[in-house]
Write an enzyme that holds these catalytic residues in place. Sequence first.
Site: not given
Length: 269
Positions: A74, A101, A166, A170
């Site tokens: 994790d 990633n 989100y 990013k």
Amino acid sequence: MFIKTRGCDELSWQIPHMTNKGVFITGAASGIGLATALKFAGEGWRVAAADIDGEALRRNLGGHCGVAALLTVDITDRTALAAVVAEADALTGGLACVVANAGVHARNTLLTITDAELDRLLDINIRGTVNTLRCTAPLLAGRGAGSIVLTASDQAFIGKPGNFGYGLTKGAIAQLTRTAALELAPAGVRVNAVCPATVDTPMVDKIFADAHAAGGGDVAQMWAEERSLFPLGRTCTPAEAAEAIYFLAVNGTFCTGSLLKVDGGLTAG
């Protein structure tokens, strides 16, 4: 002397000097991470593949030639991640590259996002990525060379309604890419980010399936509408995203602090 590569056929052997290219990849069990692990392995790298889903790692990468380690972790737990990175470094013969990633997605707006959704997106996408850098960058910097690639998004450049949390994360990854690149350049370590638009992955399948379950339209129609947004007329494949990551990691030797769009022209207009 020869060294047998884990997961290879009994007659597959490698000369020792060919085994010193180690790469650590998070979120490697599916989608972009899986394609990236296969790309690096196919190019002769020794891959340490990490994911929170150990079963999916074993199912999708177990037995592949060049995969030196399958590591369940994790990334929000920095102590556990540090131990896994040390193991990856040992099993690959020394890490030269890191692909940060791992990440998650959730659809929400500024007015609808819940505390739990926000916490999860921030914890995994930002804290998890920062943890990955903090656990790996010292290794590369100590060796005076290396490359780190982060997975950002087209949402580092544009806003998308319904992607508030989100997109926030990013955008943060894009910014930390720039700063980390400047801080690590004197140590010979390059830091770049790949910024894909919609990719044909299980994560996106789940987004559309969840939308359908919540009373949205047909999943196939949603995919068709999504593809129609792109000037190239289609969405990105995981292999195409992996090619971009590999370029930044290995071949783009004068690239650092770069945000490479892999978006089919979506942000060009």
